[in-house]
Design an enzyme around this catalytic site. Structure first.
Site, PDB file in Angstrom:
ATOM      1  CG  HIS A  61     -19.090  15.200  44.376  1.00  0.00           C
ATOM      2  ND1 HIS A  61     -18.866  14.657  43.127  1.00  0.00           N
ATOM      3  CD2 HIS A  61     -20.397  15.577  44.399  1.00  0.00           C
ATOM      4  CE1 HIS A  61     -19.990  14.719  42.424  1.00  0.00           C
ATOM      5  NE2 HIS A  61     -20.928  15.263  43.157  1.00  0.00           N
TER       6      HIS A  61
ATOM      7  CG  ASP B 179     -25.644  16.134  47.134  1.00  0.00           C
ATOM      8  OD1 ASP B 179     -26.563  16.507  46.386  1.00  0.00           O
ATOM      9  OD2 ASP B 179     -24.696  15.451  46.746  1.00  0.00           O
TER      10      ASP B 179
END
Length: 431
Positions: free
Chosen positions: A308, A366
């Site tokens: 991330h 995600d």
């Protein structure tokens, strides 16, 4: 924001300028440059604003190095495992967890405002049948200002509150209707006897021809997706909402601007990109090939859904989301879904590979949210609308905070101009 009497000294040629330093509750100190141009005649240069605090806020705090995400001081892991979305909405909006009576009143208020003005159905039918659901959401949410005139005055506290409830309540209805429209099915109206997540799932998957009962495991997983995406500090779409708000735009226009920004694949489309990667891999036996490609510095391929930009450690939201993913996959099964088979095997292979542990490329929120939504039966085109639905409360909380800020100014970033110097116009016959 605390002024701790510390200052930074900026030296330009033979002149020095003292700049105040402010200390936050948590995170790095900030150098206050508001008077820099007036004093020194220079701007700062920070493309992407990655080193610039554009506001002060009491809502959300992120420490990417430590893998920390707090809403009003509460860790996201606790909220996602012990709370539910509407309670988190209340927390973000009002700063404290509600008592039983306050929560019941808030939930009732939201539930009783989930229906759309009937004339707004005409907006959906004005789009092509193959329109992307995000295009529909941008248009319909922006159009709310044409229907709800009694909640567009940003200087009226009561109207701000009405707009807040309307947006949170109606966004699932708008998202579900956008989905139904694109697949050619009739709209399903909300029901007041269902919770927020169950209502959304029913509006997406029910048809008038038969009854539809939402599985509680799917409802809980959907609620967690909403909770884990509720707010994420000053990201691109939140900053867009704040910038639009700084001009005095009405709340519906501001949230529509946030939806438009979220549409970008670098922001809200990450879980869609993850599913597309899984489709590209195709079958579990090809996973070693793609892991080798991810390790190759000369290969542009990279694993989507791993690592991330903000979190340099483990994404704190991913742990809770993995629990939901495991529950949903157990319920729905993966035997007949090659994409989900690839996802499970890829997760296992990456977690066991020292390279990914060393690079801190863990599966993120995600990755797991994409798996859950795929298993539920949502097309990838609906992933970002669901993200927008969940993030609406964060946008509104930030919007309300900014409107109440006595330091509010219209956003006006500066630039480093590198174009032509002043020159005279040349008549066309002489060019």
């Amino acid at each position: 924001m605390t002024n701790n009497n510390k200052t930074a000294t900026l030296t330009i040629d033979d002149q020095s300028f003292e700049l105040p330093i402010h200390s936050p509750t948590d995170g790095p100190d900030v150098v206050d440059i508001r008077k820099l141009y007036a004093q020194a005649g220079v701007f700062t240069y920070d493309p992407g604003f990655t080193s610039t605090a554009a506001c002060d806020s009491t809502i959300t705090f992120i420490d990417g190095d430590k893998g920390v995400l707090l809403h009003r001081g509460y860790p996201i892991e606790q909220l996602a495992s012990k709370s539910h979305y509407l309670e988190v909405c209340y927390l973000l909006l009002y700063g404290e967890l509600p008592g039983p009576k306050a929560l019941e009143e808030f939930e009732c208020l939201v539930t009783n405002h989930t229906m759309l003005h009937e004339q707004m159905m005409n907006f959906f039918r004005g789009f092509r049948r193959d329109a992307h659901p995000m295009a529909i959401m941008v248009g319909v949410v922006g159009a709310m200002s044409a229907f709800y005139h009694d909640s567009t005055d940003i200087n009226d506290e009561h109207q701000r509150e009405v707009a807040t409830i309307r947006l949170i309540a109606k966004m699932p209805t708008i998202a579900a209707m956008a989905y139904k429209y694109t697949i050619g099915q009739p709209f399903v109206y909300p029901r007041n006897d269902l919770d927020y997540a169950s209502n959304f799932l029913r509006m997406c998957f029910a048809v008038p021809a038969e009854d539809h009962e939402v599985n509680p495991i799917l409802s809980r997983a959907m609620d967690r997706i909403f909770t884990l995406h509720a707010d994420h500090e000053q990201n691109a779409s939140t900053s867009t909402v704040r910038l639009a708000s700084s001009s005095g735009a009405n709340p519906f226009a501001c949230i529509a601007a946030g939806i438009a920004c979220l549409w970008g694949p670098a922001h809200g489309g990450a879980n869609q990109a993850c599913l597309e990667m899984l489709k590209e891999i195709g079958t579990p036996d090809r996973i070693p090939e793609f892991i080798a490609r991810a390790k190759d510095k000369n290969d542009p391929f990279r694993l989507m859904g791993f690592g991330h930009r903000v979190y340099k450690n483990h994404d704190p939201r991913a742990t809770v989301m993995k629990e939901s993913a495991d529950e949903v996959l157990e319920l729905m099964g993966v035997e007949n879904n090659p994409i989900l088979q690839v996802a499970k095997e890829l997760e296992k292979a990456a977690l066991e590979d020292p390279y990914f542990a060393e690079k801190k490329l863990f599966p993120n929120v995600d990755f797991y949210s994409g798996i859950i939504l795929e298993a539920m039966g949502f097309p990838t085109s609906m992933f970002t609308p669901i993200f927008a639905l969940a993030r609406t409360v964060g946008w509104i909380s930030q919007w309300k905070e900014q409107i109440s800020d006595p330091q509010l100014k219209i956003g006006r970033p500066r630039q480093l101009y590198l174009g032509e110097d002043k020159r005279d116009y040349v008549d066309i016959e002489n060019r």
